[in-house]
Scaffold this motif. Sequence first.
Motif, short mmCIF file in Angstrom:
data_model
loop_
_atom_site.label_atom_id
_atom_site.label_comp_id
_atom_site.label_asym_id
_atom_site.label_seq_id
_atom_site.Cartn_x
_atom_site.Cartn_y
_atom_site.Cartn_z
N ASN A 318 10.40 -23.24 5.67
CA ASN A 318 11.17 -22.21 4.98
C ASN A 318 10.73 -20.86 5.51
OD1 ASN A 318 12.79 -23.60 2.80
ND2 ASN A 318 10.75 -24.45 2.42
N MET A 319 11.64 -19.93 5.55
CA MET A 319 11.35 -18.62 6.12
C MET A 319 11.36 -17.56 5.03
SD MET A 319 13.26 -17.02 9.43
CE MET A 319 13.37 -18.67 10.10
N ALA A 320 10.36 -16.69 5.09
CA ALA A 320 10.29 -15.60 4.11
C ALA A 320 11.43 -14.61 4.35
CB ALA A 320 8.94 -14.90 4.21
N ASP A 321 12.15 -14.27 3.27
CA ASP A 321 13.27 -13.34 3.38
C ASP A 321 12.77 -11.90 3.39
OD1 ASP A 321 15.13 -15.32 3.42
OD2 ASP A 321 15.49 -15.28 1.26
N GLY A 425 9.45 -14.43 -3.24
CA GLY A 425 9.13 -14.15 -4.64
C GLY A 425 8.33 -15.24 -5.34
N GLN A 426 8.06 -16.37 -4.65
CA GLN A 426 7.33 -17.47 -5.25
C GLN A 426 5.94 -17.57 -4.63
OE1 GLN A 426 8.60 -19.59 -7.66
NE2 GLN A 426 10.49 -18.38 -7.74
N LYS A 427 4.90 -17.68 -5.49
CA LYS A 427 3.53 -17.85 -4.97
C LYS A 427 3.31 -19.32 -4.62
CE LYS A 427 -0.01 -15.70 -6.57
NZ LYS A 427 -1.09 -15.20 -7.47
N LYS A 428 2.62 -19.55 -3.51
CA LYS A 428 2.34 -20.92 -3.08
C LYS A 428 0.93 -20.98 -2.50
CE LYS A 428 4.62 -24.80 -0.86
NZ LYS A 428 5.88 -25.28 -0.22
N HIS A 429 0.19 -22.01 -2.88
CA HIS A 429 -1.17 -22.15 -2.35
C HIS A 429 -1.10 -22.46 -0.86
CE1 HIS A 429 -5.31 -23.59 -1.79
NE2 HIS A 429 -5.59 -22.91 -2.90
N ILE A 430 -2.03 -21.92 -0.11
CA ILE A 430 -2.00 -22.05 1.35
C ILE A 430 -2.09 -23.51 1.80
CG2 ILE A 430 -4.49 -21.64 1.44
CD1 ILE A 430 -1.87 -20.76 4.14
#
Length: 641
Positions: A318-321, A425-430
Amino acid sequence: MCISVLKIWFNMAFISLQNISIAFGGSNILENINLQIEKNQRICLLGRNGTGKSTLMKIIAGQLAPDQGTVQTDKTIRVSYFAQEIPQNLQGSVFEIIAQGLGVRGELLAQYHQEAQRISEHPETDHVAINQLHDEMDKHDAWSALEEISSITTRMSLNPEADYNSLSGGQKRRVLLASALVSNPDLLLLDEPTNHIDVSTIVWLEEYLLRLGTTMLFVTHDRMFLRKLATRIIELDRGSLVDWSCDYNTFLERKQAVLEIEEKEWEKFDKKLAQEEIWIRKGIKARRTRNEGRVRELMKMREEQSKRRLREEAVSMNMADVQKSGKLVFEAKDVSFSYDDNPLISHFETIIARGDKIGIIGPNGCGKTTLINIIVGKLAPLTGTIRHGTNLAITYFDQMREQINESQTVWENVLPHGDYLTLNGQKKHIVAYLQDFLFTPEQAKSPASNLSGGERNRLLLARLFSQPTNMLVLDEPTNDLDAETLELLEELLVEFEGTLLLITHDRAFLNNVVTSTFVFETNGRVREFIGGYDEWFMQLQPETTEQKAKHQVSKREIYKETKKAKQTRKLSFKEKRELELLPGIIETLEHEQQDLHQKMGDPELYRDKDTVVAAQNRLNEIDVELANAYERWEFLESIES
């Protein structure tokens, strides 16, 4: 050694592998593999990165012994092996390295080449040694190989006098490939032969191998190369070797069907196992009177499930917008650039608009990377002017992977500080993010220096896609990626709403992704064509006056055609499958919608407020799902037609 010439024995097939198994700690990479390679076959070996393709090739080449099983070979044939890794112990000129692929004839040629050079530098030297070599070469018919070496070095743009160790990694691979080809073997083993060579050389290699008529086993991620050469496909999947014996398109269809059947069978099996587990846990009386045969069957089912080798998850990208760039991204007017009076780019003019997806084609060293460095502002042109648009967020993938810090962990290369990153806008653990790119938690904490070529590419993609961008610049992103990851990357780039500049030698990738193409020609001339590789290739014939006039169309007209080209790209296999399934999905949603409407008309439904709310919410969801499904169906239909 990367290249080996072997003498091997077996009566029927060239090579027969029987019950081959091998492991490097943990479960077997290859488990009870059986394979026969027969004369005139051109076999493509498929499989995800890390499944053991290179290991199998080394076993066939005699460079690696299996833990179990036998390798039987025909002693009369000669095998030449081109490996994926570049050996570190080779010394000498390009001519001498290539000559190594010719066995005794090559050794004599290399000695003669060295002696001839010595005499040319010191004419007073005695000629005894070279005269003796002359006689030996006559005896072994070594002279005929000189023309072969000369031809292949010319075709692959190699300087025979250059020192091998002074070359770049890509140039070394071309030398080793030339060494494997020049020997004219009975069986040719090629592990990723198209990596780091340009499009024109790949096309030449295809034609050369077809003319050669040699039996071969090859590994490649280049789908066009695969389709043109392969007469048989075999696949390594979870330690087992499957012989599909068909072309690539048929393989894709059959493979998808097999995976769907496997999934259904496992679902049925797991359901039955769950029922049996409930039964075994019944009360004391039930256990006292239970069927012991049924208990034994349950034990077998447990063991079978524990031995099941699940298919590895696919890469999830997925690509960051980021906020859109301005409509104008880049404009070049009369741009030129040269090195040491060698024109790389001459009087180049273009306008790049938001949403353009541009492929860049040309031979190695022609200036492709220089062009994109000028476009993104990392390099100033010698003459001409450039103008950048507003609000650009550029993400750059370099083919040398210099952005990867070898001393840092995989985690630190993507996220230098902290444990969480933010995507749309969503946090995700590395660790969870890296698992989407097939890195285990252990790999996330390991140094990047431990990674293979394909893993390094995935790491760089993970690093780049974690950064908000509206302009992607990708320089050879497809090297070392398996076919499934390539298809996923294709889909991501097709759906990307920003601007794309792409350098790649993968022709299928170009066809499926780009809307126009910059092509490097002679004397630094760069021309623009609408469409991908196939559209450019069809226009290779000499131009008529009328065709030349057509190339002078205004940029506005080019953009109109570009937008049309976006709608005429080819569907990927997954998109074709999606198009087939969409009518059924829409029909199911409409039936559910109709049933809910009927229920909503029943007064009894309104006795329970929660049921009414749930039904209304589901109707709203169906409206959205139907709208999306119809929109997607219309989009895919427009491409298919």
